[in-house]
Design a protein around this motif. Structure first.
Motif, short mmCIF file in Angstrom:
data_model
loop_
_atom_site.label_atom_id
_atom_site.label_comp_id
_atom_site.label_asym_id
_atom_site.label_seq_id
_atom_site.Cartn_x
_atom_site.Cartn_y
_atom_site.Cartn_z
N THR A 151 0.94 -1.21 -0.02
CA THR A 151 -0.09 0.13 0.13
C THR A 151 0.50 1.04 -0.10
OG1 THR A 151 -1.84 -1.28 1.22
CG2 THR A 151 -1.75 1.17 1.49
N LEU A 152 2.06 1.29 0.87
CA LEU A 152 2.76 2.51 0.99
C LEU A 152 3.57 2.50 -0.42
CD1 LEU A 152 4.00 2.62 4.73
CD2 LEU A 152 2.06 3.59 3.46
N ASP A 153 3.81 1.36 -1.11
CA ASP A 153 4.78 1.51 -2.38
C ASP A 153 3.73 2.13 -3.35
OD1 ASP A 153 6.99 0.46 -1.36
OD2 ASP A 153 6.51 -1.67 -1.89
N GLN A 154 2.49 1.59 -3.35
CA GLN A 154 1.61 2.40 -4.22
C GLN A 154 1.38 3.90 -4.27
OE1 GLN A 154 0.33 1.11 -7.24
NE2 GLN A 154 -0.46 3.08 -7.57
N LEU A 155 1.15 4.10 -2.73
CA LEU A 155 1.00 5.59 -2.39
C LEU A 155 2.42 6.65 -2.87
CD1 LEU A 155 -0.32 7.85 -1.03
CD2 LEU A 155 0.74 7.08 1.23
N GLU A 156 3.43 5.72 -2.67
CA GLU A 156 4.76 6.41 -3.17
C GLU A 156 4.59 6.87 -4.87
OE1 GLU A 156 9.32 6.21 -2.27
OE2 GLU A 156 8.53 4.36 -2.92
N SER A 157 4.21 5.75 -5.34
CA SER A 157 4.03 5.86 -6.77
C SER A 157 3.05 7.04 -7.07
CB SER A 157 3.55 4.39 -7.65
OG SER A 157 4.78 3.52 -7.45
N THR A 158 1.93 6.87 -6.37
CA THR A 158 0.81 7.91 -6.76
C THR A 158 1.19 9.30 -6.56
OG1 THR A 158 -1.02 6.26 -6.36
CG2 THR A 158 -1.59 8.44 -6.09
N ILE A 159 1.97 9.45 -5.44
CA ILE A 159 2.52 10.92 -5.19
C ILE A 159 3.48 11.34 -6.12
CG2 ILE A 159 4.27 11.89 -3.55
CD1 ILE A 159 2.63 10.26 -1.24
N ALA A 160 4.53 10.56 -6.57
CA ALA A 160 5.23 10.58 -7.66
C ALA A 160 4.55 10.95 -9.04
CB ALA A 160 6.18 9.81 -7.93
N ALA A 161 3.31 10.36 -9.23
CA ALA A 161 2.75 10.72 -10.59
C ALA A 161 1.96 12.10 -10.36
CB ALA A 161 1.75 9.33 -10.94
N ARG A 162 1.56 12.04 -9.36
CA ARG A 162 0.88 13.49 -9.13
C ARG A 162 1.40 14.81 -8.89
NH1 ARG A 162 -4.47 10.99 -5.57
NH2 ARG A 162 -5.18 9.72 -7.30
N ARG A 163 2.80 14.61 -8.49
CA ARG A 163 3.79 15.72 -8.34
C ARG A 163 3.79 16.78 -9.43
NH1 ARG A 163 9.38 15.16 -5.49
NH2 ARG A 163 9.89 17.35 -5.46
N ALA A 164 3.56 16.26 -10.70
CA ALA A 164 3.58 17.48 -11.66
C ALA A 164 2.22 17.59 -12.08
CB ALA A 164 4.43 16.84 -12.88
N ALA A 165 1.20 17.19 -11.50
CA ALA A 165 -0.28 17.61 -11.91
C ALA A 165 -0.48 19.02 -11.92
CB ALA A 165 -1.23 16.71 -11.19
N ASP A 166 -1.77 19.49 -12.06
CA ASP A 166 -1.82 21.07 -11.60
C ASP A 166 -2.23 21.26 -10.30
OD1 ASP A 166 -3.22 23.46 -11.65
OD2 ASP A 166 -4.75 23.00 -13.43
N PRO A 167 -1.74 22.06 -9.80
CA PRO A 167 -1.95 22.38 -8.30
C PRO A 167 -3.31 22.70 -7.80
CG PRO A 167 0.21 23.34 -9.00
CD PRO A 167 -0.47 22.75 -10.26
N SER A 168 -4.05 23.39 -9.02
CA SER A 168 -5.41 23.79 -8.55
C SER A 168 -6.31 22.38 -8.66
CB SER A 168 -6.04 24.66 -9.93
OG SER A 168 -5.99 24.13 -11.01
N THR A 169 -6.02 21.14 -9.08
CA THR A 169 -6.57 20.19 -9.16
C THR A 169 -6.01 19.00 -8.50
OG1 THR A 169 -5.83 19.41 -11.27
CG2 THR A 169 -7.74 20.61 -11.35
N LEU A 188 8.91 12.80 2.09
CA LEU A 188 10.21 11.99 1.68
C LEU A 188 10.22 12.13 0.31
CD1 LEU A 188 9.37 8.44 3.50
CD2 LEU A 188 10.98 9.92 3.89
N ALA A 189 9.22 12.31 -0.40
CA ALA A 189 9.49 12.60 -2.06
C ALA A 189 9.94 13.98 -2.03
CB ALA A 189 8.07 12.67 -2.24
N GLU A 190 9.60 14.93 -1.16
CA GLU A 190 10.18 16.37 -1.66
C GLU A 190 11.73 16.12 -1.13
OE1 GLU A 190 10.09 20.47 -2.17
OE2 GLU A 190 9.15 18.73 -3.08
N ALA A 191 11.96 15.58 -0.22
CA ALA A 191 13.31 15.40 0.24
C ALA A 191 14.10 14.60 -0.49
CB ALA A 191 13.44 14.78 1.76
N GLY A 192 13.53 13.78 -1.33
CA GLY A 192 14.52 13.01 -2.38
C GLY A 192 14.81 11.66 -1.59
N VAL A 193 13.90 11.25 -0.64
CA VAL A 193 14.42 9.70 0.15
C VAL A 193 13.17 8.79 -0.22
CG1 VAL A 193 14.72 8.81 2.48
CG2 VAL A 193 15.23 11.16 2.13
N PRO A 194 13.67 7.81 -0.99
CA PRO A 194 12.93 6.89 -1.33
C PRO A 194 12.29 6.02 -0.05
CG PRO A 194 14.91 6.63 -2.71
CD PRO A 194 15.29 7.89 -1.56
N PHE A 195 11.15 5.74 -0.13
CA PHE A 195 10.61 4.86 1.05
C PHE A 195 11.50 3.59 0.99
CE2 PHE A 195 7.36 1.74 2.69
CZ PHE A 195 7.13 2.36 3.69
#
Length: 106
Positions: free
Chosen positions: A4-22, A74-81
């Motif tokens: 679950t946390l691995d999937q969350l890490e992937s989701t966070i990475a994918a959404r990082r470049a999304a539109d901040p308004s959405t 962690l993602a912002e700090a560049g630290v992989p889970f």
């Protein structure tokens, strides 16, 4: 357990470049580490409050929020889970007191 946390890490990475308004994740990244750290701290306090109140359901929800915001930090700090898991593995079998005493001072 980590799937679950691995999937969350992937989701966070994918959404990082999304539109901040959405995207809440993109909005957090756009605000940078200070806001991300603030949110993590808020969720930690809310988790403690729920625990002290004996609110099991509240602890569950707040702990989920806490883990989510930790993963964003962690993602912002560049630290992989995986690095966090490796550190936990390294500490496995070591007394918490001994591990703490072995840390560099200062």
């Amino acid at each position: 357990m980590t799937g679950t946390l691995d999937q969350l890490e992937s989701t966070i990475a994918a959404r990082r470049a999304a539109d901040p308004s959405t995207s809440y994740v993109a909005a957090l990244f756009a605000k940078g580490m200070p806001k991300i750290a603030q949110k993590l701290g808020e969720e930690a306090v809310e988790t403690v409050i729920a625990a002290m109140a004996g609110d099991r359901r509240g602890v569950t929800g707040e702990a989920a929020d806490l883990l989510f915001h930790l993963m964003v930090l962690l993602a912002e700090a560049g630290v992989p889970f995986a690095d966090v898991l490796a550190e936990l593995d390294r500490r496995e079998g070591t007394s918490g007191l001994a591990e703490k005493a072995a840390r560099p001072k200062g």
